[in-house]
Scaffold this active site. Structure first.
Site, short mmCIF file in Angstrom:
data_model
loop_
_atom_site.label_atom_id
_atom_site.label_comp_id
_atom_site.label_asym_id
_atom_site.label_seq_id
_atom_site.Cartn_x
_atom_site.Cartn_y
_atom_site.Cartn_z
N CYS A 1 0.83 -1.21 0.00
CA CYS A 1 0.00 0.00 0.00
C CYS A 1 0.87 1.26 0.00
O CYS A 1 1.37 1.67 1.05
CB CYS A 1 -0.93 -0.02 1.21
SG CYS A 1 -2.01 1.41 1.29
N CYS B 1 -0.45 4.19 2.00
CA CYS B 1 -0.28 4.01 3.44
C CYS B 1 1.17 4.22 3.86
O CYS B 1 1.46 4.87 4.86
CB CYS B 1 -0.67 2.60 3.85
SG CYS B 1 -2.22 2.03 3.14
N ASP B 2 2.12 3.66 3.13
CA ASP B 2 3.49 3.56 3.63
C ASP B 2 4.52 4.37 2.86
O ASP B 2 5.68 4.46 3.30
CB ASP B 2 3.92 2.08 3.62
CG ASP B 2 3.05 1.22 4.53
OD1 ASP B 2 2.49 1.79 5.48
OD2 ASP B 2 2.94 0.01 4.30
C1 LIG Z 1 0.14 -3.64 4.59
C2 LIG Z 1 -1.06 -2.72 4.58
C3 LIG Z 1 -0.97 -1.48 5.16
C4 LIG Z 1 -2.06 -0.63 5.18
N1 LIG Z 1 -1.94 0.58 5.79
C5 LIG Z 1 -2.99 1.42 5.80
C6 LIG Z 1 -2.88 2.72 6.41
O1 LIG Z 1 -1.81 3.10 6.90
N2 LIG Z 1 -3.97 3.51 6.39
C7 LIG Z 1 -5.16 3.13 5.81
O2 LIG Z 1 -6.14 3.87 5.86
N3 LIG Z 1 -5.28 1.92 5.21
C8 LIG Z 1 -4.24 1.07 5.19
N4 LIG Z 1 -4.33 -0.12 4.55
C9 LIG Z 1 -5.61 -0.48 3.92
C10 LIG Z 1 -6.62 -0.90 4.99
O3 LIG Z 1 -6.01 -1.88 5.80
C11 LIG Z 1 -7.89 -1.42 4.38
O4 LIG Z 1 -8.44 -0.47 3.50
C12 LIG Z 1 -8.92 -1.74 5.46
O5 LIG Z 1 -8.38 -2.62 6.42
C13 LIG Z 1 -10.18 -2.34 4.87
O6 LIG Z 1 -11.05 -2.63 5.91
P1 LIG Z 1 -12.19 -3.73 5.79
O7 LIG Z 1 -12.86 -3.74 7.12
O8 LIG Z 1 -13.00 -3.48 4.60
O9 LIG Z 1 -11.48 -5.11 5.51
P2 LIG Z 1 -10.19 -5.92 6.14
O10 LIG Z 1 -9.37 -5.01 6.93
O11 LIG Z 1 -9.66 -6.59 4.96
O12 LIG Z 1 -10.92 -6.91 7.11
C14 LIG Z 1 -11.76 -7.93 6.66
C15 LIG Z 1 -11.89 -8.98 7.73
O13 LIG Z 1 -12.86 -9.94 7.31
C16 LIG Z 1 -12.41 -11.24 7.64
N5 LIG Z 1 -13.03 -12.24 6.77
C17 LIG Z 1 -12.77 -12.50 5.47
N6 LIG Z 1 -13.52 -13.55 5.05
C18 LIG Z 1 -14.25 -13.93 6.12
C19 LIG Z 1 -15.19 -14.97 6.33
N7 LIG Z 1 -15.55 -15.83 5.38
N8 LIG Z 1 -15.75 -15.09 7.57
C20 LIG Z 1 -15.42 -14.23 8.56
N9 LIG Z 1 -14.52 -13.23 8.41
C21 LIG Z 1 -13.95 -13.10 7.21
C22 LIG Z 1 -10.91 -11.14 7.41
O14 LIG Z 1 -10.27 -12.18 8.10
C23 LIG Z 1 -10.60 -9.77 7.99
O15 LIG Z 1 -10.38 -9.87 9.37
C24 LIG Z 1 -3.27 -1.01 4.55
C25 LIG Z 1 -3.37 -2.28 3.96
C26 LIG Z 1 -2.28 -3.12 3.97
C27 LIG Z 1 -2.42 -4.50 3.33
#
Ligand SMILES: Cc1cc2nc3c(=O)[nH]c(=O)nc-3n(C[C@H](O)[C@H](O)[C@H](O)COP(=O)(O)OP(=O)(O)OC[C@H]3O[C@@H](n4cnc5c(N)ncnc54)[C@H](O)[C@@H]3O)c2cc1C
Length: 400
Positions: free
Chosen positions: A224, A227-228
């Site tokens: 990302c 992000c970084d």
């Molecule tokens: C390395 C990295 C660094 C990042 N740094 C930043 C940052 O500094 N700032 C920022 O704003 N964004 C950052 N991001 C992006 C940010 O993490 C995502 O945009 C955000 O986490 C998305 O949130 P979400 O809740 O949609 O999904 P996710 O964070 O992807 O969470 C989804 C969850 O659903 C669970 N899940 C999936 N399938 C199932 C299932 N079948 N049953 C039950 N649970 C399930 C997963 O295990 C996970 O825990 C970064 C991403 C990465 C990869």
């Protein structure tokens, strides 16, 4: 019962995920803290050939890390390794609302649904906490002027959701039936019949799959740039990939980087014409064509990239300090295939400006619906929308 040994270190969120799964299965884990006992780190490397924690042994059998443990659970093999028999499926419980996923979107939905007295149940997933559990520094989430680590932030999200009554189950949903109401949502042990469902399962960045890449995640390897990127101001960086996202990342990084090397395995880009033109015209971007990454170089932090010419096989090292892997994201929506309308990549389709999916009573939010912004704050924002949409829909059905 076999003895379970886990090499761990403090603050390791992958270790916490593995421990949560084993404890849900009633297992006792003997932990070896490789920071407190450095000689045991050498022992771990010798036994496994790996440099990352956790490393898990069930009896004498080496499982690998947390992802491999979860893969065993998903394939149904873990119970066999542990010598436990599978419990009979429980009778479904009733719930007004079930949230699937525990990233910023899911927890925010939990906070709002909890405060609306809907007693939400959350399947947090085996990889609970979402993508931010993979990152050390979040500098762009409002309210944390000094920054915060991803795992710390997700712990706060969870506490806040639990404070308002969200019941968190650390398991994956493996089956849903959205063809009739109430909707069935089931994991390995727990089953629910829910009046409304919020899908917040996020997405997973695709990685190259190299050992050196996994070892140096958060130490110069990232998925990302938004992000970084700012953490590597003034340094040489690389972006791996040739699509629109890779070009966006490369152009964005030119704000901070002394130079950006785009490593692409073909001799032309897949990106749209406009993105190609912008990237090709940027003097800070150089293209390393027809090349694949052989190894990310560095012991503690990234110091370079070893690339291999796919035609000649010739290798060369690029000195740099950050590597952004931009070869795509995969929405975690496999379990919803055939149940919800998905776009060709697998993102859940929602009505523009809302969280409503193709099934009335099922709402979706966060990265599972969003190929564009993919940020914690946008995920949290749409998590709030989903909970409000669900609450209003339930009220319209006479369910409060
Ligand atoms: C390395 C990295 C660094 C990042 N740094 C930043 C940052 O500094 N700032 C920022 O704003 N964004 C950052 N991001 C992006 C940010 O993490 C995502 O945009 C955000 O986490 C998305 O949130 P979400 O809740 O949609 O999904 P996710 O964070 O992807 O969470 C989804 C969850 O659903 C669970 N899940 C999936 N399938 C199932 C299932 N079948 N049953 C039950 N649970 C399930 C997963 O295990 C996970 O825990 C970064 C991403 C990465 C990869």
């Amino acid at each position: 019962m076999p003895v379970i040994t886990m090499y761990t270190k403090p603050g390791c969120s992958y270790c916490d995920r593995a421990k949560a799964l084993l404890s849900r299965k009633g297992q006792i884990v003997t932990e070896i803290d490789i920071e407190a006992e450095p000689q045991r780190r050498d022992e771990m490397i010798e036994r496994t050939g790996r440099y990352t924690v956790p490393q898990i042994f069930i009896g004498d059998r080496h499982v690998g890390g947390s992802d491999e443990l979860h893969d065993l659970e998903v394939s149904g093999e873990l119970d066999g390794w542990l010598g436990v028999s599978k419990a009979a499926p429980r009778e479904p419980e009733r719930a007004r609302i079930v949230i699937i996923g525990s990233g910023p979107a899911g927890y925010t939905a939990g906070i709002y649904a909890g405060r609306a007295d809907l007693a939400p149940v959350m399947f947090a997933g085996l990889r609970f906490g979402g993508q931010l559990m993979l990152t050390t520094e979040v500098e762009n989430y409002p309210g944390f002027p000094e920054g915060v680590t991803g795992p710390e932030m997700m712990e706060l999200f969870q506490k806040q959701a639990e404070r308002f009554g969200t019941r968190v189950i650390a398991d994956d949903v493996t089956e849903v039936d959205f063809s009739r109401r109430p909707f069935l949502v089931a994991g390995a042990d727990d089953r629910f019949l829910a009046d409304a469902v919020i899908v917040a399962t996020g997405a997973s960045a695709r990685w190259l799959g190299l050992e050196s890449e996994a070892r140096l995640v958060n130490k110069g390897v990232s998925a990302c740039a938004t992000c970084d990127g700012a953490l590597f101001r003034g340094k040489a960086m690389a972006v791996i990939g040739g699509g629109d996202t890779a070009m966006e990342e490369a152009l964005f990084l030119t704000r901070y980087a002394s130079k950006v090397s785009v490593v692409h395995r073909r001799d032309r880009l897949r990106a749209s014409k406009i993105m190609q033109d912008r990237a090709l015209a940027n003097p800070k971007i150089e293209f390393v064509w027809n090349s694949e990454v052989d190894e990310v170089l560095g012991d503690e932090f990234v110091t370079g990239l070893r690339v291999r010419d796919v035609g000649t096989g010739e290798k060369r090292d690029l000195p740099l300090e950050a590597v952004f892997v931009a070869i795509g994201h995969e929405p975690n929506t496999q379990v919803f295939r055939g149940q919800l309308a998905l776009d060709p990549v697998g993102y859940v389709k929602v009505e523009p400006g809302s969280s409503r999916t193709s099934v009335e009573g099922v709402f979706a939010c966060g990265d599972a619906t969003d190929p564009h912004y993919r940020q914690a704050v946008t995920a949290a924002g749409t998590g709030c929308m989903a909970a409000i949409d669900a609450e209003r829909w339930l009220a319209a059905q006479g369910i409060e």
